[in-house]
Design a protein around this motif. Sequence first.
Motif, PDB file in Angstrom:
ATOM      1  N   VAL A  69     -42.531 -61.943  59.246  1.00 34.43           N
ATOM      2  CA  VAL A  69     -42.795 -60.536  59.541  1.00 34.43           C
ATOM      3  C   VAL A  69     -43.805 -60.468  60.679  1.00 34.43           C
ATOM      4  CG1 VAL A  69     -43.656 -58.348  58.613  1.00 34.43           C
ATOM      5  CG2 VAL A  69     -42.341 -59.890  57.143  1.00 34.43           C
ATOM      6  N   ASP A  70     -43.449 -59.740  61.726  1.00 35.98           N
ATOM      7  CA  ASP A  70     -44.352 -59.615  62.874  1.00 35.98           C
ATOM      8  C   ASP A  70     -45.521 -58.678  62.602  1.00 35.98           C
ATOM      9  OD1 ASP A  70     -43.022 -61.343  64.733  1.00 35.98           O
ATOM     10  OD2 ASP A  70     -41.442 -59.836  64.856  1.00 35.98           O
ATOM     11  N   GLY A  71     -45.409 -57.835  61.601  1.00 32.99           N
ATOM     12  CA  GLY A  71     -46.508 -56.960  61.267  1.00 32.99           C
ATOM     13  C   GLY A  71     -46.052 -55.717  60.525  1.00 32.99           C
ATOM     14  N   VAL A  72     -47.023 -54.995  60.012  1.00 38.91           N
ATOM     15  CA  VAL A  72     -46.802 -53.695  59.389  1.00 38.91           C
ATOM     16  C   VAL A  72     -47.485 -52.688  60.296  1.00 38.91           C
ATOM     17  CG1 VAL A  72     -47.220 -52.252  57.362  1.00 38.91           C
ATOM     18  CG2 VAL A  72     -46.717 -54.695  57.075  1.00 38.91           C
ATOM     19  N   LEU A  73     -46.696 -51.775  60.866  1.00 40.51           N
ATOM     20  CA  LEU A  73     -47.206 -50.834  61.862  1.00 40.51           C
ATOM     21  C   LEU A  73     -47.192 -49.419  61.331  1.00 40.51           C
ATOM     22  CD1 LEU A  73     -45.262 -52.086  65.008  1.00 40.51           C
ATOM     23  CD2 LEU A  73     -47.573 -52.687  64.303  1.00 40.51           C
ATOM     24  N   ALA A  74     -48.271 -48.683  61.598  1.00 43.12           N
ATOM     25  CA  ALA A  74     -48.316 -47.255  61.285  1.00 43.12           C
ATOM     26  C   ALA A  74     -47.891 -46.484  62.527  1.00 43.12           C
ATOM     27  CB  ALA A  74     -49.725 -46.853  60.862  1.00 43.12           C
ATOM     28  N   PHE A  75     -46.885 -45.648  62.380  1.00 44.55           N
ATOM     29  CA  PHE A  75     -46.429 -44.768  63.457  1.00 44.55           C
ATOM     30  C   PHE A  75     -46.878 -43.360  63.114  1.00 44.55           C
ATOM     31  CE2 PHE A  75     -43.568 -48.347  63.844  1.00 44.55           C
ATOM     32  CZ  PHE A  75     -43.525 -48.532  65.221  1.00 44.55           C
ATOM     33  N   THR A  76     -47.822 -42.854  63.898  1.00 46.38           N
ATOM     34  CA  THR A  76     -48.387 -41.537  63.629  1.00 46.38           C
ATOM     35  C   THR A  76     -48.251 -40.645  64.858  1.00 46.38           C
ATOM     36  OG1 THR A  76     -50.605 -42.164  64.369  1.00 46.38           O
ATOM     37  CG2 THR A  76     -50.073 -42.574  62.053  1.00 46.38           C
ATOM     38  N   HIS A  77     -48.486 -39.371  64.671  1.00 46.14           N
ATOM     39  CA  HIS A  77     -48.430 -38.392  65.756  1.00 46.14           C
ATOM     40  C   HIS A  77     -49.285 -37.198  65.369  1.00 46.14           C
ATOM     41  CE1 HIS A  77     -45.640 -35.911  63.381  1.00 46.14           C
ATOM     42  NE2 HIS A  77     -45.226 -37.087  62.942  1.00 46.14           N
ATOM     43  N   LYS A  78     -49.351 -36.222  66.230  1.00 45.99           N
ATOM     44  CA  LYS A  78     -50.222 -35.062  65.990  1.00 45.99           C
ATOM     45  C   LYS A  78     -49.423 -33.770  65.882  1.00 45.99           C
ATOM     46  CE  LYS A  78     -54.122 -37.110  68.480  1.00 45.99           C
ATOM     47  NZ  LYS A  78     -54.564 -37.897  67.421  1.00 45.99           N
ATOM     48  N   SER A  79     -48.273 -33.826  65.232  1.00 50.46           N
ATOM     49  CA  SER A  79     -47.413 -32.650  65.165  1.00 50.46           C
ATOM     50  C   SER A  79     -46.753 -32.564  63.803  1.00 50.46           C
ATOM     51  CB  SER A  79     -46.352 -32.737  66.275  1.00 50.46           C
ATOM     52  OG  SER A  79     -45.624 -31.543  66.337  1.00 50.46           O
ATOM     53  N   GLY A  80     -45.782 -31.657  63.653  1.00 52.78           N
ATOM     54  CA  GLY A  80     -44.947 -31.593  62.472  1.00 52.78           C
ATOM     55  C   GLY A  80     -45.303 -30.550  61.444  1.00 52.78           C
ATOM     56  N   CYS A  81     -46.518 -30.063  61.435  1.00 48.38           N
ATOM     57  CA  CYS A  81     -46.932 -29.166  60.366  1.00 48.38           C
ATOM     58  C   CYS A  81     -46.490 -27.734  60.622  1.00 48.38           C
ATOM     59  CB  CYS A  81     -48.444 -29.225  60.192  1.00 48.38           C
ATOM     60  SG  CYS A  81     -49.016 -28.321  58.746  1.00 48.38           S
ATOM     61  N   GLY A  82     -47.001 -27.128  61.662  1.00 51.61           N
ATOM     62  CA  GLY A  82     -46.727 -25.721  61.909  1.00 51.61           C
ATOM     63  C   GLY A  82     -45.578 -25.480  62.863  1.00 51.61           C
ATOM     64  N   LEU A  83     -44.764 -26.478  63.088  1.00 54.22           N
ATOM     65  CA  LEU A  83     -43.634 -26.302  63.995  1.00 54.22           C
ATOM     66  C   LEU A  83     -42.605 -25.356  63.400  1.00 54.22           C
ATOM     67  CD1 LEU A  83     -42.796 -29.910  65.259  1.00 54.22           C
ATOM     68  CD2 LEU A  83     -43.797 -28.051  66.557  1.00 54.22           C
TER      69      LEU A  83
END
Length: 167
Positions: A69-83
Motif C-alpha cells: 500500500v502506497d499510503g492512506v490519503l485524505a481527500f478534502t475540500h472546502k465546499s459541499g455544505c450550502g451548495l
Amino acid sequence: YQFGTDIRPVPFYPPEQMRHFQGYARPDGRVGTRNYVAVISNVNCSASVARYVAQPFRGADFEREFPHVDGVLAFTHKSGCGLQATEPNEVLQRVLAGLARHPNISAYVMIGLGCEVTQLHLLAQQHKLDKLRPGEPPPAWLHIQSLGGVRKTVAAGVAAVAKLLPA
C-alpha cells in the motif's frame, strides 16, 4: 477516391518485446500506478475527520505491515455544505466519484456530516458507486451525525480503513 490507399498494417510487437511498467492491475481491467486507500470528505464539515482517519496510517510500522500500500490519503475540500443542487454541486459530485473510482485508489471510505446538500447516498446512486465493480472491496459510508460525533466517526473510519488495507 485515393485518400487512405497507402495504409500499411501496424507491426505489433510480440509479447516478449512489449514494454511493461510496475503498476496495479485492478480486477475490472483498469491499471493504476499507485495503490492508495482514500478517505474522502464529501463536505467541508467532514474534512478534519477525514484527515484524522488517515493520520494513524503513516510511518515505518505502517510501511512494514502493508508494503503493498502506497499510503492512506485524505481527500478534502472546502465546499459541499450550502451548495444548491445545481451545476457546482454536480461538478463536486463528479470529482468525488472520480476520486473514488480512480485506478490509483484501491479502496475508499467516504465521510459526510449528514445534513449537507451533497448527501452520500445520493452521490452513490447518481454515480453508481453503490454498484461494486468486479473485485472492488465495499467502501465504508460514514455520517458524523448518525455515528454520534467526531471521535466516534474517527474510530469507525480507522476501523474501516484497517479492514480495507489487507485487500
